[in-house]
Scaffold this motif. Structure first.
Motif, short mmCIF file in Angstrom:
data_model
loop_
_atom_site.label_atom_id
_atom_site.label_comp_id
_atom_site.label_asym_id
_atom_site.label_seq_id
_atom_site.Cartn_x
_atom_site.Cartn_y
_atom_site.Cartn_z
N ILE A 100 0.88 -1.17 0.00
CA ILE A 100 0.00 0.00 0.00
C ILE A 100 0.91 1.22 0.00
N VAL A 101 0.59 2.18 -0.84
CA VAL A 101 1.44 3.36 -0.99
C VAL A 101 0.62 4.62 -0.72
N CYS A 102 1.15 5.49 0.12
CA CYS A 102 0.60 6.83 0.34
C CYS A 102 1.51 7.79 -0.39
N ALA A 103 0.97 8.57 -1.32
CA ALA A 103 1.89 9.34 -2.17
C ALA A 103 1.23 10.59 -2.72
N TYR A 104 2.07 11.59 -2.97
CA TYR A 104 1.64 12.83 -3.60
C TYR A 104 2.89 13.48 -4.20
N HIS A 105 2.67 14.44 -5.08
CA HIS A 105 3.76 15.27 -5.59
C HIS A 105 4.68 14.46 -6.50
N ASN A 106 5.74 15.10 -7.00
CA ASN A 106 6.66 14.43 -7.93
C ASN A 106 7.40 13.27 -7.28
N VAL A 107 7.78 13.42 -6.01
CA VAL A 107 8.46 12.32 -5.33
C VAL A 107 7.55 11.10 -5.28
N GLY A 108 6.29 11.31 -4.93
CA GLY A 108 5.34 10.20 -4.91
C GLY A 108 5.18 9.56 -6.27
N ALA B 6 6.68 -4.35 -8.46
CA ALA B 6 5.97 -4.37 -7.18
C ALA B 6 4.46 -4.44 -7.40
N ASP B 7 3.78 -5.13 -6.50
CA ASP B 7 2.32 -5.31 -6.58
C ASP B 7 1.65 -4.30 -5.65
N ILE B 8 1.27 -3.17 -6.20
CA ILE B 8 0.64 -2.10 -5.41
C ILE B 8 -0.87 -2.33 -5.40
N ALA B 9 -1.40 -2.65 -4.23
CA ALA B 9 -2.83 -2.98 -4.12
C ALA B 9 -3.71 -1.75 -4.01
N LEU B 10 -3.18 -0.69 -3.40
CA LEU B 10 -4.00 0.50 -3.15
C LEU B 10 -3.08 1.69 -2.93
N ILE B 11 -3.50 2.85 -3.43
CA ILE B 11 -2.77 4.10 -3.24
C ILE B 11 -3.66 5.09 -2.50
N PHE B 12 -3.11 5.72 -1.49
CA PHE B 12 -3.77 6.86 -0.83
C PHE B 12 -3.05 8.12 -1.30
N THR B 13 -3.81 9.11 -1.76
CA THR B 13 -3.22 10.35 -2.23
C THR B 13 -4.11 11.51 -1.79
N HIS B 14 -3.98 12.67 -2.42
CA HIS B 14 -4.73 13.85 -2.01
C HIS B 14 -5.46 14.47 -3.19
N GLU B 15 -6.54 15.16 -2.88
CA GLU B 15 -7.14 16.06 -3.84
C GLU B 15 -6.24 17.29 -3.93
N ASP B 16 -6.10 17.86 -5.11
CA ASP B 16 -5.31 19.08 -5.26
C ASP B 16 -6.04 20.25 -4.61
N ARG C 118 -2.80 10.54 -8.95
CA ARG C 118 -4.09 9.96 -9.35
C ARG C 118 -4.07 9.55 -10.81
N GLU C 119 -3.51 10.39 -11.66
CA GLU C 119 -3.43 10.04 -13.08
C GLU C 119 -2.54 8.82 -13.30
N LEU C 120 -1.45 8.72 -12.54
CA LEU C 120 -0.57 7.56 -12.64
C LEU C 120 -1.31 6.29 -12.22
N ALA C 121 -2.06 6.38 -11.12
CA ALA C 121 -2.83 5.23 -10.65
C ALA C 121 -3.85 4.79 -11.71
N ASP C 122 -4.56 5.76 -12.27
CA ASP C 122 -5.54 5.45 -13.32
C ASP C 122 -4.88 4.75 -14.50
N ARG C 123 -3.73 5.25 -14.91
CA ARG C 123 -3.05 4.70 -16.07
C ARG C 123 -2.64 3.24 -15.86
#
Length: 304
Positions: A11-19, A31-41, A53-58
């Motif tokens: 599980i990954v919590c991520a935002y910004h370019n580093v995320g 890596a098998d990422i099951a779920l991402i927690f991120t933020h609304e802009d 969010r766009e990366l997760a969608d892709r």
């Protein structure tokens, strides 16, 4: 129907370019990422960075923009039973109830060479304080922020001409390098675990736009470091002239003397400080466009 537990999931919590870039690196390594927690802009923030969010969608990865520490999300994390939890520039504090779930640990990527510059906006603080180097650090997450044992680090140089944006880009690259090395070691259970000596660093809080106000009693060097530490894409260092707020986007410290805040020359635009002169190179009066100092007109002679 029962849930099948997968011991290899992340599980990954991520935002910004580093995320964004660190998730890319994990995916590159399979890596098998099951779920991402991120933020609304935020509508009040200049969004100059890539979208997790766009990366997760892709990549077809589910994501949530609600806080991972909410009770319903803690239940989600428990149901997934991840082997690892990673935090890459996630802005919410992750509570111990979450940190204790991943069987092989919870890890945070911090934008400084820990234990220096624990806390918020470490890149901006390092530039504002005139540091010549900083770095990226992957460490175990514990309840106290940026305090857990270190897994891996990468140093980056801060040039005298670097802005915080320049340094942030260097740290983003360093973060990817750290993850490229650390993920195989973590996965195989052979990663370093170096206790952090908090006495060797300090904790820094967040910054607000109002913190960019220039104190002309300070030296030209310190004011220069503030200017480059909060210039684009950040809100900028500012003062007041002709009754208007003026943001100084670019400057340079030079030798000389003058009353703090007083304009001593228009071409070049030189302003007195507590020690030395500040050459203002580009600036923006409230309600106007950013202009070079040569194009800036004023009837007043004193910054306040």
């Amino acid at each position: 129907m029962g849930i099948t537990l997968q011991s290899d999931k992340l599980i990954v919590c991520a935002y910004h370019n580093v995320g964004y870039r660190c998730i890319e690196e994990l995916l590159r390594q399979g890596a098998d990422i099951a779920l991402i927690f991120t933020h609304e802009d935020s509508p009040t923030e200049e969004i100059w960075f890539k979208s997790v969010r766009e990366l997760a969608d892709r990549h077809g990865i589910p994501y949530l923009t609600t806080d991972i520490s909410l009770p319903e999300n803690v239940d989600r994390v428990r149901a997934i039973a991840p082997a690892f939890l990673f935090s890459f520039y996630y802005r919410n504090m992750i509570k111990p109830a979450v940190l204790e779930i991943p069987k092989q640990g919870a890890f945070n990527l911090h934008g400084s060479y820990l234990p220096k510059y624990r806390g918020r906006v470490p890149v901006n603080w390092a530039v504002i304080n005139g540091e010549s180097e900083t770095g990226a650090t992957l460490h175990h997450m514990v309840e106290k922020p940026d305090a857990g044992a270190i897994v891996d680090q990468e140093r980056v140089d801060i040039a005298f001409t670097d802005t915080a944006f320049d340094v942030f880009n260097k740290i983003t690259d360093a973060a990817v390098a750290v993850m490229a090395r650390a993920w195989p070691q973590l996965r195989e259970g052979r990663a370093a675990c170096i206790p952090m000596n908090l006495a060797e660093g300090a904790y820094f809080g967040g910054r607000k736009p109002a913190d960019g106000k220039i104190d002309w009693q300070q030296s030209a060097l310190r004011i220069y470091n503030l200017v480059r530490g909060v210039t684009h894409p950040y809100p900028g260092a500012f003062s007041h002239l002709d009754g208007r707020k003026v943001v100084i986007w670019s400057a340079w410290p030079v030798e000389g003397s003058g009353e703090p805040g007083r304009i001593v020359s228009h071409r070049p635009l030189l302003v007195g400080t507590g020690e030395g002169l500040l050459e203002v190179r580009s600036l923006q009066a409230e309600g106007g466009d950013e202009v070079t100092a040569a194009d800036f007109m004023t009837i007043d002679e004193q910054f306040t």
